[in-house]
Design an enzyme around this catalytic site. Structure first.
Site, PDB file in Angstrom:
ATOM      1  N   ARG A  47      20.876  -8.447  -4.868  1.00  0.00           N
ATOM      2  CA  ARG A  47      19.715  -8.439  -5.771  1.00  0.00           C
ATOM      3  C   ARG A  47      18.748  -9.492  -5.271  1.00  0.00           C
ATOM      4  NH1 ARG A  47      20.138 -13.235  -6.260  1.00  0.00           N
ATOM      5  NH2 ARG A  47      18.519 -13.155  -7.808  1.00  0.00           N
ATOM      6  N   ASP A 245       9.076 -10.909  -8.134  1.00  0.00           N
ATOM      7  CA  ASP A 245       9.496  -9.538  -7.813  1.00  0.00           C
ATOM      8  C   ASP A 245       8.315  -8.657  -7.452  1.00  0.00           C
ATOM      9  OD1 ASP A 245      11.806 -10.629  -9.563  1.00  0.00           O
ATOM     10  OD2 ASP A 245      12.566  -8.953  -8.393  1.00  0.00           O
ATOM     11  N   ASN A 255       8.494 -11.743 -12.624  1.00  0.00           N
ATOM     12  CA  ASN A 255       9.712 -12.402 -12.148  1.00  0.00           C
ATOM     13  C   ASN A 255      10.745 -12.284 -13.277  1.00  0.00           C
ATOM     14  OD1 ASN A 255      11.136 -13.890 -10.084  1.00  0.00           O
ATOM     15  ND2 ASN A 255      11.032 -15.664 -11.426  1.00  0.00           N
ATOM     16  N   LYS A 256      11.911 -12.816 -13.035  1.00  0.00           N
ATOM     17  CA  LYS A 256      13.012 -12.686 -13.984  1.00  0.00           C
ATOM     18  C   LYS A 256      12.595 -13.048 -15.413  1.00  0.00           C
ATOM     19  CE  LYS A 256      16.198 -11.390 -13.318  1.00  0.00           C
ATOM     20  NZ  LYS A 256      16.401  -9.948 -13.583  1.00  0.00           N
TER      21      LYS A 256
HETATM   22  O1  MRU Z   1      17.383  -8.897 -11.238  1.00  0.00           O
HETATM   23  P1  MRU Z   1      17.366  -9.739  -9.991  1.00  0.00           P
HETATM   24  O2  MRU Z   1      18.513 -10.689  -9.902  1.00  0.00           O
HETATM   25  O3  MRU Z   1      17.183  -8.917  -8.745  1.00  0.00           O
HETATM   26  O4  MRU Z   1      16.056 -10.613 -10.170  1.00  0.00           O
HETATM   27  C1  MRU Z   1      15.720 -11.553  -9.182  1.00  0.00           C
HETATM   28  C2  MRU Z   1      14.534 -12.349  -9.513  1.00  0.00           C
HETATM   29  O5  MRU Z   1      13.894 -12.186 -10.533  1.00  0.00           O
HETATM   30  C3  MRU Z   1      14.101 -13.332  -8.484  1.00  0.00           C
HETATM   31  O6  MRU Z   1      13.532 -14.464  -9.067  1.00  0.00           O
HETATM   32  C4  MRU Z   1      13.044 -12.648  -7.598  1.00  0.00           C
HETATM   33  O7  MRU Z   1      13.532 -11.450  -7.104  1.00  0.00           O
HETATM   34  C5  MRU Z   1      12.638 -13.496  -6.481  1.00  0.00           C
HETATM   35  S1  MRU Z   1      13.922 -13.640  -5.308  1.00  0.00           S
HETATM   36  C6  MRU Z   1      13.376 -14.540  -4.018  1.00  0.00           C
END
Ligand code: MRU
Length: 354
Positions: A47, A245, A255-256
């Site tokens: 991920r 993202d 982002n998350k």
């Molecule tokens: O759901 P995930 O774990 O894929 O989410 C990841 C994130 O939100 C990260 O902060 C984002 O992808 C940046 S990773 C360099």
């Protein structure tokens, strides 16, 4: 600089570190079938937006390498199916779609009938797409270092830096974007302690970031998400740095889930808020964050923890990402330099720079 390796191309197949099992177990799986690899992306074995891009690149290369197609026509018919399989894994991380587009163009380049020897052209497509996937991975590694160098200059020489989720090596297949900035700063002699929110509900902060930093002996303090405001107000945090993202043309950043709240509280407390991301995370086709599709994940990830029910049998919501409006972002750190507001202009300049 030692970092963990979430993905590796090998002659046996694509090897992934299973991030669902961290931190209690370090287990790798080898994927020889691209459909299984696509499922692994969907199921969060790997991920993080940039790492998903690398996984899709290797997955497409793997599919073509192992395809039974006997002619270019057969492979050309199969190719969109392969790409669609990856496109249907995770909707928000734009690096995935960036990788797919890049491979579509490369495929067409290679498949254009230049020679009459079809078998040789087929073989060339197979080997060149593997090379392209390795190139994507290498670019990611180099890009992260460059993001790290630009970003380190923005951090305080000592003190605390907050992050969110995991934007480290596990999420990029390099040294990380947000964590790459921190790693580069520490390598340059900065004395930094990382404040790591646990990042409910999937716990990328506690399960992944805390583990990754601990592997490298980088000082950290783990907090629960509801401690963010307290630490930004009273905890001596000199900067926040997160990954992304998808970033719209105007700088709005997905982002998350939880990132938006951190950005607002950071502004309230005059703490600079930085987004670190490769240019492949910028979606120049959309003008604002409102157009970013937000992945909805299962309610069970909210109502259960490690398989144990922690809530009554009620409805729950799980948007996996939120969008931070550009006005809360101090700067966006990319491999080509630092963009400052107004982002529409500065991001465009970076895209055109070579
Ligand atoms: O759901 P995930 O774990 O894929 O989410 C990841 C994130 O939100 C990260 O902060 C984002 O992808 C940046 S990773 C360099």
């Amino acid at each position: 600089m030692h970092t963990v390796e979430p993905i590796r191309w090998t002659p046996e197949g694509v090897v992934l570190l299973d991030q669902r099992r961290l931190p209690s177990e370090v287990i790798h799986h080898t994927y020889t079938d691209y459909r299984e690899l696509a499922k692994a992306i969907k199921d969060m074995v790997i991920r993080g937006a940039p790492a998903i891009g690398v996984a899709a690149a290797m997955g497409i290369a793997l599919a073509v390498q192992r395809s039974r197609a006997k002619s270019i026509e057969e492979l050309r018919a199969e190719f969109p199916v392969i790409c669609e399989t990856f496109a249907h894994t995770r909707p928000t991380a734009v690096d995935l779609f960036w990788a797919i587009e890049r491979f579509k163009l490369r495929f067409e380049d290679l498949a254009r009938p230049a020679s009459k020897d079809e078998a040789a052209t087929l073989e060339r497509i197979r080997t060149e797409l593997v090379k392209e996937a390795l190139k994507v991975h290498e670019e990611r590694r180099e890009g992260d270092k460059s993001i790290g160098r630009f970003g380190a200059k923005l951090l305080p020489k000592s003190g605390r830096v907050m992050t969110q989720c995991n934007a480290g090596a596990l999420a990029t297949a390099g040294i990380g974007t947000a964590l790459g900035v921190i790693r580069m700063a520490i390598e340059g002699g900065y004395r930094i302690e990382v404040i790591v929110p646990e990042t409910r509900p999937y716990l990328q902060g506690s399960r992944l970031t805390a583990w990754e930093l601990h592997q490298d002996r980088i000082p950290l303090t783990l907090i629960t998400d509801n401690m963010v405001g307290h630490f930004l107000k009273t905890g001596g945090v000199g900067a926040v740095v997160v990954g992304a993202d998808r970033i719209a043309r105007n700088g709005d950043t997905a982002n998350k889930i939880g990132t938006y709240g951190i950005a607002v509280i950071a502004r309230e407390n005059s703490v600079p808020f930085y987004v670190a991301a490769p240019l492949s995370t910028i979606d120049y086709s959309i003008s604002s964050g409102e157009q970013i599709p937000i992945e909805e994940r299962s309610e069970e990830e909210v109502t259960h923890l490690a398989g144990i029910r922690i809530a009554a049998d009620v409805r729950a919501a799980h948007p996996a990402f939120d969008v931070t409006p550009a006005r809360y972002i101090t700067a966006i750190i990319t491999e080509r330099g630092v963009a400052r507001p107004p982002f529409e202009e500065s991001l465009n300049k970076l895209a055109c720079a070579s």
